[in-house]
Design a protein around this motif. Structure first.
Motif, PDB file in Angstrom:
ATOM      1  N   GLU A 271       2.303   6.776  -7.144  1.00 52.60           N
ATOM      2  CA  GLU A 271       1.014   7.122  -7.827  1.00 52.60           C
ATOM      3  C   GLU A 271       1.225   8.733  -6.977  1.00 52.60           C
ATOM      4  O   GLU A 271       0.654   9.272  -8.162  1.00 52.60           O
ATOM      5  N   ARG A 272       1.455   9.259  -6.310  1.00 58.92           N
ATOM      6  CA  ARG A 272       2.199  10.517  -6.134  1.00 58.92           C
ATOM      7  C   ARG A 272       3.322  10.650  -6.931  1.00 58.92           C
ATOM      8  O   ARG A 272       3.223  12.341  -7.254  1.00 58.92           O
TER       9      ARG A 272
ATOM     10  N   GLY B 210       0.774  -1.053  -0.005  1.00 58.18           N
ATOM     11  CA  GLY B 210       0.233   0.011  -0.216  1.00 58.18           C
ATOM     12  C   GLY B 210       0.890   1.279  -0.084  1.00 58.18           C
ATOM     13  O   GLY B 210       0.183   2.384  -0.653  1.00 58.18           O
ATOM     14  N   ALA B 211       1.956   1.263   0.682  1.00 58.12           N
ATOM     15  CA  ALA B 211       2.602   2.576   0.646  1.00 58.12           C
ATOM     16  C   ALA B 211       3.716   2.736  -0.239  1.00 58.12           C
ATOM     17  O   ALA B 211       3.799   3.462  -0.622  1.00 58.12           O
TER      18      ALA B 211
ATOM     19  N   LEU C 185      -0.706   9.965 -10.882  1.00 60.66           N
ATOM     20  CA  LEU C 185      -2.012   8.534 -11.018  1.00 60.66           C
ATOM     21  C   LEU C 185      -3.143   9.440 -10.197  1.00 60.66           C
ATOM     22  O   LEU C 185      -2.796   9.464  -8.944  1.00 60.66           O
ATOM     23  N   PRO C 186      -4.180   8.554 -10.711  1.00 59.87           N
ATOM     24  CA  PRO C 186      -5.646   9.271  -9.844  1.00 59.87           C
ATOM     25  C   PRO C 186      -5.813   7.971  -8.367  1.00 59.87           C
ATOM     26  O   PRO C 186      -6.732   8.187  -7.532  1.00 59.87           O
ATOM     27  N   GLY C 187      -5.359   7.070  -8.437  1.00 58.62           N
ATOM     28  CA  GLY C 187      -5.200   6.046  -7.888  1.00 58.62           C
ATOM     29  C   GLY C 187      -5.860   4.674  -8.241  1.00 58.62           C
ATOM     30  O   GLY C 187      -6.371   4.361  -7.771  1.00 58.62           O
ATOM     31  N   ASN C 188      -6.131   4.656  -9.430  1.00 62.53           N
ATOM     32  CA  ASN C 188      -6.512   3.569  -9.877  1.00 62.53           C
ATOM     33  C   ASN C 188      -5.512   2.098 -10.488  1.00 62.53           C
ATOM     34  O   ASN C 188      -3.911   2.389 -10.212  1.00 62.53           O
ATOM     35  N   ARG C 189      -6.180   1.718 -10.088  1.00 61.97           N
ATOM     36  CA  ARG C 189      -5.110   0.232  -8.678  1.00 61.97           C
ATOM     37  C   ARG C 189      -5.139  -1.223  -9.190  1.00 61.97           C
ATOM     38  O   ARG C 189      -6.611  -1.702  -9.946  1.00 61.97           O
ATOM     39  N   LEU C 190      -4.400  -1.697 -10.319  1.00 55.28           N
ATOM     40  CA  LEU C 190      -4.789  -2.961 -10.457  1.00 55.28           C
ATOM     41  C   LEU C 190      -3.811  -3.866 -10.153  1.00 55.28           C
ATOM     42  O   LEU C 190      -2.282  -3.990  -9.850  1.00 55.28           O
ATOM     43  N   TYR C 191      -4.639  -5.469 -10.013  1.00 55.45           N
ATOM     44  CA  TYR C 191      -3.398  -6.323  -9.081  1.00 55.45           C
ATOM     45  C   TYR C 191      -3.459  -7.966 -10.007  1.00 55.45           C
ATOM     46  O   TYR C 191      -4.523  -7.957  -9.873  1.00 55.45           O
ATOM     47  N   TYR C 192      -3.187  -8.492  -9.314  1.00 56.26           N
ATOM     48  CA  TYR C 192      -2.968  -9.466 -10.753  1.00 56.26           C
ATOM     49  C   TYR C 192      -1.834 -10.246  -8.447  1.00 56.26           C
ATOM     50  O   TYR C 192      -0.487  -9.709  -8.779  1.00 56.26           O
ATOM     51  N   LEU C 193      -2.244 -11.379  -8.178  1.00 52.86           N
ATOM     52  CA  LEU C 193      -2.251 -12.079  -6.883  1.00 52.86           C
ATOM     53  C   LEU C 193      -1.973 -13.340  -6.940  1.00 52.86           C
ATOM     54  O   LEU C 193      -2.686 -14.239  -8.034  1.00 52.86           O
TER      55      LEU C 193
END
Length: 70
Positions: free
Chosen positions: A50-51, A43-44, A55-63
């Motif tokens: 993003e900063r 998360g950090a 970026l506006p905070g759109n996230r895509l994860y692959y776990l």
């Protein structure tokens, strides 16, 4: 990844900068599936990325998880 894109996308031109722009926004974060501290670190890291990229905070994860976790 680029080799696979070249194979599937014959019109891909690295010279136009699209690949470099996209690739610069890819990040890999290692952690144990059951290590809660790694999720906080992720998360950090995402907040920092993003900063820095505006970026506006759109996230895509692959776990990726082994079968034993299902």
């Amino acid at each position: 990844m680029l080799a696979s894109l070249r194979e599937k996308t014959p019109n891909l031109s690295e010279a136009d900068g699209a690949w470099q722009q996209f690739a610069s926004s890819l990040f890999y974060h290692v952690g144990s599936f059951d290590d809660e501290a790694r999720y906080s670190a992720l998360g950090a890291r995402l907040d920092q990325v993003e900063r820095s990229l505006g970026l506006p905070g759109n996230r895509l994860y692959y776990l990726a998880a082994g079968p034993g976790y299902f």
